[in-house]
Design a protein around this motif. Structure first.
Motif, PDB file in Angstrom:
ATOM      1  N   GLU A  71       0.828  -1.214   0.000  1.00  0.00           N
ATOM      2  CA  GLU A  71       0.000   0.000   0.000  1.00  0.00           C
ATOM      3  C   GLU A  71       0.864   1.268   0.000  1.00  0.00           C
ATOM      4  O   GLU A  71       0.526   2.262  -0.632  1.00  0.00           O
ATOM      5  N   ASP A  72       2.017   1.237   0.679  1.00  0.00           N
ATOM      6  CA  ASP A  72       2.942   2.374   0.665  1.00  0.00           C
ATOM      7  C   ASP A  72       3.479   2.609  -0.750  1.00  0.00           C
ATOM      8  O   ASP A  72       3.543   3.743  -1.228  1.00  0.00           O
ATOM      9  N   TRP A  73       3.876   1.539  -1.407  1.00  0.00           N
ATOM     10  CA  TRP A  73       4.396   1.638  -2.777  1.00  0.00           C
ATOM     11  C   TRP A  73       3.325   2.197  -3.720  1.00  0.00           C
ATOM     12  O   TRP A  73       3.593   3.068  -4.539  1.00  0.00           O
ATOM     13  N   LEU A  74       2.105   1.689  -3.591  1.00  0.00           N
ATOM     14  CA  LEU A  74       1.029   2.122  -4.483  1.00  0.00           C
ATOM     15  C   LEU A  74       0.665   3.579  -4.264  1.00  0.00           C
ATOM     16  O   LEU A  74       0.400   4.302  -5.227  1.00  0.00           O
ATOM     17  N   ALA A  75       0.661   4.028  -3.011  1.00  0.00           N
ATOM     18  CA  ALA A  75       0.398   5.448  -2.744  1.00  0.00           C
ATOM     19  C   ALA A  75       1.445   6.299  -3.447  1.00  0.00           C
ATOM     20  O   ALA A  75       1.130   7.315  -4.072  1.00  0.00           O
ATOM     21  N   ARG A  76       2.690   5.882  -3.371  1.00  0.00           N
ATOM     22  CA  ARG A  76       3.783   6.603  -4.045  1.00  0.00           C
ATOM     23  C   ARG A  76       3.577   6.617  -5.561  1.00  0.00           C
ATOM     24  O   ARG A  76       3.733   7.643  -6.206  1.00  0.00           O
ATOM     25  N   ARG A  77       3.238   5.477  -6.138  1.00  0.00           N
ATOM     26  CA  ARG A  77       3.052   5.380  -7.595  1.00  0.00           C
ATOM     27  C   ARG A  77       1.874   6.238  -8.069  1.00  0.00           C
ATOM     28  O   ARG A  77       1.962   6.904  -9.091  1.00  0.00           O
ATOM     29  N   VAL A  78       0.778   6.191  -7.333  1.00  0.00           N
ATOM     30  CA  VAL A  78      -0.397   6.986  -7.704  1.00  0.00           C
ATOM     31  C   VAL A  78      -0.055   8.469  -7.676  1.00  0.00           C
ATOM     32  O   VAL A  78      -0.491   9.238  -8.534  1.00  0.00           O
ATOM     33  N   CYS A  79       0.748   8.891  -6.713  1.00  0.00           N
ATOM     34  CA  CYS A  79       1.084  10.313  -6.555  1.00  0.00           C
ATOM     35  C   CYS A  79       2.171  10.795  -7.509  1.00  0.00           C
ATOM     36  O   CYS A  79       2.350  12.005  -7.677  1.00  0.00           O
ATOM     37  N   GLN A  80       2.866   9.893  -8.157  1.00  0.00           N
ATOM     38  CA  GLN A  80       4.009  10.259  -8.992  1.00  0.00           C
ATOM     39  C   GLN A  80       3.654  11.179 -10.153  1.00  0.00           C
ATOM     40  O   GLN A  80       4.451  12.020 -10.539  1.00  0.00           O
ATOM     41  N   TYR A  81       2.471  11.033 -10.726  1.00  0.00           N
ATOM     42  CA  TYR A  81       2.109  11.819 -11.909  1.00  0.00           C
ATOM     43  C   TYR A  81       0.836  12.632 -11.706  1.00  0.00           C
ATOM     44  O   TYR A  81       0.074  12.846 -12.646  1.00  0.00           O
ATOM     45  N   LEU A  82       0.619  13.125 -10.501  1.00  0.00           N
ATOM     46  CA  LEU A  82      -0.601  13.891 -10.223  1.00  0.00           C
ATOM     47  C   LEU A  82      -0.692  15.161 -11.057  1.00  0.00           C
ATOM     48  O   LEU A  82      -1.787  15.659 -11.308  1.00  0.00           O
ATOM     49  N   ARG A  83       0.429  15.690 -11.528  1.00  0.00           N
ATOM     50  CA  ARG A  83       0.382  16.888 -12.386  1.00  0.00           C
ATOM     51  C   ARG A  83      -0.454  16.636 -13.640  1.00  0.00           C
ATOM     52  O   ARG A  83      -1.019  17.550 -14.215  1.00  0.00           O
ATOM     53  N   GLU A  84      -0.543  15.378 -14.050  1.00  0.00           N
ATOM     54  CA  GLU A  84      -1.329  15.024 -15.231  1.00  0.00           C
ATOM     55  C   GLU A  84      -2.807  15.341 -15.032  1.00  0.00           C
ATOM     56  O   GLU A  84      -3.515  15.614 -15.993  1.00  0.00           O
ATOM     57  N   LEU A  85      -3.285  15.296 -13.792  1.00  0.00           N
ATOM     58  CA  LEU A  85      -4.687  15.619 -13.521  1.00  0.00           C
ATOM     59  C   LEU A  85      -5.004  17.047 -13.922  1.00  0.00           C
ATOM     60  O   LEU A  85      -6.077  17.331 -14.448  1.00  0.00           O
ATOM     61  N   ARG A  86      -4.061  17.948 -13.678  1.00  0.00           N
ATOM     62  CA  ARG A  86      -4.259  19.360 -14.038  1.00  0.00           C
ATOM     63  C   ARG A  86      -4.298  19.555 -15.553  1.00  0.00           C
ATOM     64  O   ARG A  86      -4.790  20.558 -16.038  1.00  0.00           O
ATOM     65  N   GLU A  87      -3.780  18.582 -16.279  1.00  0.00           N
ATOM     66  CA  GLU A  87      -3.756  18.650 -17.741  1.00  0.00           C
ATOM     67  C   GLU A  87      -4.928  17.894 -18.366  1.00  0.00           C
ATOM     68  O   GLU A  87      -4.938  17.653 -19.567  1.00  0.00           O
ATOM     69  N   GLY A  88      -5.910  17.492 -17.544  1.00  0.00           N
ATOM     70  CA  GLY A  88      -7.110  16.841 -18.057  1.00  0.00           C
ATOM     71  C   GLY A  88      -7.045  15.328 -18.140  1.00  0.00           C
ATOM     72  O   GLY A  88      -7.923  14.704 -18.731  1.00  0.00           O
ATOM     73  N   ALA A  89      -6.036  14.720 -17.567  1.00  0.00           N
ATOM     74  CA  ALA A  89      -5.911  13.268 -17.601  1.00  0.00           C
ATOM     75  C   ALA A  89      -6.655  12.636 -16.426  1.00  0.00           C
ATOM     76  O   ALA A  89      -6.925  13.291 -15.422  1.00  0.00           O
ATOM     77  N   TYR A  90      -6.972  11.365 -16.585  1.00  0.00           N
ATOM     78  CA  TYR A  90      -7.638  10.586 -15.547  1.00  0.00           C
ATOM     79  C   TYR A  90      -6.783   9.355 -15.251  1.00  0.00           C
ATOM     80  O   TYR A  90      -6.201   8.773 -16.173  1.00  0.00           O
ATOM     81  N   PRO A  91      -6.724   8.921 -13.996  1.00  0.00           N
ATOM     82  CA  PRO A  91      -5.960   7.718 -13.685  1.00  0.00           C
ATOM     83  C   PRO A  91      -6.789   6.458 -13.936  1.00  0.00           C
ATOM     84  O   PRO A  91      -7.953   6.379 -13.557  1.00  0.00           O
ATOM     85  N   TRP A  92      -6.159   5.490 -14.603  1.00  0.00           N
ATOM     86  CA  TRP A  92      -6.817   4.214 -14.822  1.00  0.00           C
ATOM     87  C   TRP A  92      -5.780   3.105 -14.812  1.00  0.00           C
ATOM     88  O   TRP A  92      -4.607   3.341 -15.034  1.00  0.00           O
TER      89      TRP A  92
END
Length: 141
Positions: A71-92
């Motif tokens: 869960e620690d690793w996954l939290a890190r991975r999910v947060c790695q590219y959060l700037r993409e959200l500001r550019e209109g991307a969605y995580p999947w």
């Protein structure tokens, strides 16, 4: 692609993502407009303008050296590219066949199979977890 976003469910908790990754059902994360938009073209290297031979993704399974909870690793991975959200991307999350690697050594996938969207709650939970459990943003130097 074999499926579209209407076939995808939504992961609502970080624990649920951890279960999917632990079971081998969610091997990659991508931030983009979604499967339909990605099906029309592979990823582009933004610095060179070259098309790459597949979709740029981030592996979700933890490497062998990682001894903290998944869960620690996954939290890190999910947060790695959060700037993409500001550019209109969605995580999947998705699966597929790795055919090469991109400029950041990320896998490039073909035969992509969409698995699930990540909800905004997963993003919030991952950010909180990442900052509570790890030294988020510390320099490596």
């Amino acid at each position: 692609m074999e499926a579209n976003s209407s076939d995808m469910f939504t992961v609502r908790r970080l624990g649920e993502l951890t279960e999917l990754v632990g079971a081998g059902l969610a091997p990659y994360l991508r931030y983009s407009p979604g499967p339909e938009a990605d099906a029309s073209h592979p990823s582009t290297d933004h610095e060179s303008g070259l098309l790459m031979p597949g979709l740029s993704v981030n592996p979700l399974p933890a490497p062998g050296w990682w001894t903290l909870p998944l869960e620690d690793w996954l939290a890190r991975r999910v947060c790695q590219y959060l700037r993409e959200l500001r550019e209109g991307a969605y995580p999947w999350i998705l699966s597929g066949r790795s055919v090469d690697f991109g400029p950041d050594n990320e896998p490039l996938l073909v035969d992509v199979r969409p698995v699930a969207w990540l909800s905004s709650q997963v993003i919030v939970e991952a950010k909180e977890h990442y900052h509570a459990r790890l030294r988020a943003g510390e320099s490596t130097h």
